[in-house]
Design a protein around this motif. Structure first.
Motif, mmCIF file in Angstrom:
data_model
loop_
_atom_site.group_PDB
_atom_site.id
_atom_site.type_symbol
_atom_site.label_atom_id
_atom_site.label_comp_id
_atom_site.label_asym_id
_atom_site.label_seq_id
_atom_site.Cartn_x
_atom_site.Cartn_y
_atom_site.Cartn_z
ATOM 1 N N GLU A 113 -11.254 10.511 1.020
ATOM 2 C CA GLU A 113 -11.089 9.663 2.817
ATOM 3 C C GLU A 113 -12.556 9.516 3.041
ATOM 4 O OE1 GLU A 113 -8.484 12.093 5.028
ATOM 5 O OE2 GLU A 113 -7.080 12.484 3.394
ATOM 6 N N ILE A 161 -3.539 6.533 6.916
ATOM 7 C CA ILE A 161 -3.478 7.753 5.963
ATOM 8 C C ILE A 161 -2.988 8.963 6.513
ATOM 9 C CG2 ILE A 161 -5.240 9.756 5.015
ATOM 10 C CD1 ILE A 161 -7.470 7.535 4.599
ATOM 11 N N GLN A 191 -13.506 6.631 1.302
ATOM 12 C CA GLN A 191 -12.851 5.494 1.801
ATOM 13 C C GLN A 191 -13.421 4.929 3.250
ATOM 14 O OE1 GLN A 191 -9.102 7.567 0.940
ATOM 15 N NE2 GLN A 191 -8.140 5.298 0.764
ATOM 16 N N ARG A 234 0.808 -1.235 -0.062
ATOM 17 C CA ARG A 234 0.102 0.095 0.084
ATOM 18 C C ARG A 234 0.969 1.143 -0.123
ATOM 19 N NH1 ARG A 234 -3.104 3.699 2.383
ATOM 20 N NH2 ARG A 234 -5.553 3.606 2.204
ATOM 21 N N VAL A 266 0.628 8.597 5.587
ATOM 22 C CA VAL A 266 0.611 8.744 4.026
ATOM 23 C C VAL A 266 0.878 10.219 3.649
ATOM 24 C CG1 VAL A 266 -0.422 8.559 1.840
ATOM 25 C CG2 VAL A 266 -0.601 6.603 3.282
ATOM 26 N N HIS A 304 3.499 12.373 1.799
ATOM 27 C CA HIS A 304 3.188 13.466 0.665
ATOM 28 C C HIS A 304 3.678 14.863 0.671
ATOM 29 C CE1 HIS A 304 -0.270 10.612 -1.215
ATOM 30 N NE2 HIS A 304 1.040 9.947 -1.176
ATOM 31 N N PRO A 307 -1.330 17.280 -1.029
ATOM 32 C CA PRO A 307 -1.307 15.943 -0.158
ATOM 33 C C PRO A 307 -2.350 15.473 0.134
ATOM 34 C CG PRO A 307 0.175 17.752 0.436
ATOM 35 C CD PRO A 307 -0.748 18.356 -0.120
ATOM 36 N N ALA A 308 -3.343 15.843 0.938
ATOM 37 C CA ALA A 308 -4.158 15.353 1.335
ATOM 38 C C ALA A 308 -5.642 15.620 0.520
ATOM 39 C CB ALA A 308 -4.984 15.852 2.652
ATOM 40 N N ASP A 309 -6.622 14.528 0.463
ATOM 41 C CA ASP A 309 -8.012 14.506 -0.487
ATOM 42 C C ASP A 309 -9.089 14.186 0.670
ATOM 43 O OD1 ASP A 309 -10.085 14.460 -2.094
ATOM 44 O OD2 ASP A 309 -9.060 13.483 -3.653
ATOM 45 N N LYS A 367 1.183 13.548 -7.275
ATOM 46 C CA LYS A 367 0.572 14.912 -6.843
ATOM 47 C C LYS A 367 1.577 15.891 -6.812
ATOM 48 C CE LYS A 367 -3.178 13.065 -3.887
ATOM 49 N NZ LYS A 367 -3.517 12.858 -2.497
HETATM 50 C C1 LIG Z 1 -3.276 8.362 -1.462
HETATM 51 C C2 LIG Z 1 -3.893 9.379 -1.572
HETATM 52 O O1 LIG Z 1 -3.536 10.539 -0.920
HETATM 53 C C3 LIG Z 1 -3.940 10.668 0.478
HETATM 54 C C4 LIG Z 1 -4.037 9.561 1.223
HETATM 55 C C5 LIG Z 1 -5.030 8.466 1.175
HETATM 56 C C6 LIG Z 1 -4.867 7.040 1.537
HETATM 57 O O2 LIG Z 1 -3.896 6.821 2.225
HETATM 58 O O3 LIG Z 1 -5.823 6.121 1.259
HETATM 59 C C7 LIG Z 1 -6.183 8.962 0.568
HETATM 60 C C8 LIG Z 1 -6.577 10.218 0.128
HETATM 61 C C9 LIG Z 1 -5.429 11.227 0.453
HETATM 62 O O4 LIG Z 1 -5.854 12.258 1.721
HETATM 63 C C10 LIG Z 1 -5.006 9.932 -2.608
HETATM 64 O O5 LIG Z 1 -5.329 10.940 -2.774
HETATM 65 O O6 LIG Z 1 -5.392 8.648 -3.348
#
Ligand SMILES: C=C(O[C@@H]1C=C(C(=O)O)C=C[C@H]1O)C(=O)O
Length: 118
Positions: free
Chosen positions: A69, A98, A72, A45, A101, A105, A63-65, A56
């Motif tokens: 999220e 996340i 998910q 992952r 992650v 990012h 970095p964040a979306d 990105k």
């Molecule tokens: C991986 C991403 O970046 C970030 C991390 C995510 C994750 O770990 O699943 C989901 C959304 C984002 O905040 C993405 O945008 O897909």
């Protein structure tokens, strides 16, 4: 104190003579396999999310979306319910991953900004 690498509980009884200990050893062997699978899945992952981080940074995306999220979290909560796993725990686990992650990012984006400035 260093961890005990064996699966054997600290007792004088042996698994060969005690069925409870034999069962404990069998279950612990499964737990060790599952933990290994979790680590490999997590590594895979993070390999994917590192690629997303680079993409990105190149495309100047944040970095964040948060909307991704939210989707998910809903999906994982439902998967957890279906699997008889506590959905609150599933959500906390995903949030923990996340957060890490996004930290990666942000570091990738900061590095790209430094590099582009020369
Ligand atoms: C991986 C991403 O970046 C970030 C991390 C995510 C994750 O770990 O699943 C989901 C959304 C984002 O905040 C993405 O945008 O897909």
């Amino acid at each position: 104190m260093s961890p005990d690498p064996s699966n054997t509980p600290h007792t004088s009884k042996s698994a060969a003579s005690d069925p409870a200990l034999a069962e404990l050893e069998r279950l612990r062997a499964s737990i060790d396999n599952i933990d290994a699978a979790l680590i490999h899945m997590l590594a895979e992952r993070f390999r994917c999310t590192q690629e997303v981080g680079k993409l990105k940074a190149r495309a100047h995306l944040p970095p964040a979306d948060p909307s991704r999220e939210t989707r998910q979290i809903e999906r994982l909560r439902q998967l957890a319910r279906d699997a008889h796993l506590d959905p609150d725990f599933a959500e906390k686990f995903l949030a923990f991953v996340i957060r890490e992650v996004i930290r990666h990012h942000e570091a990738i984006a900061a590095d790209a900004r430094r590099t582009s400035k020369g």
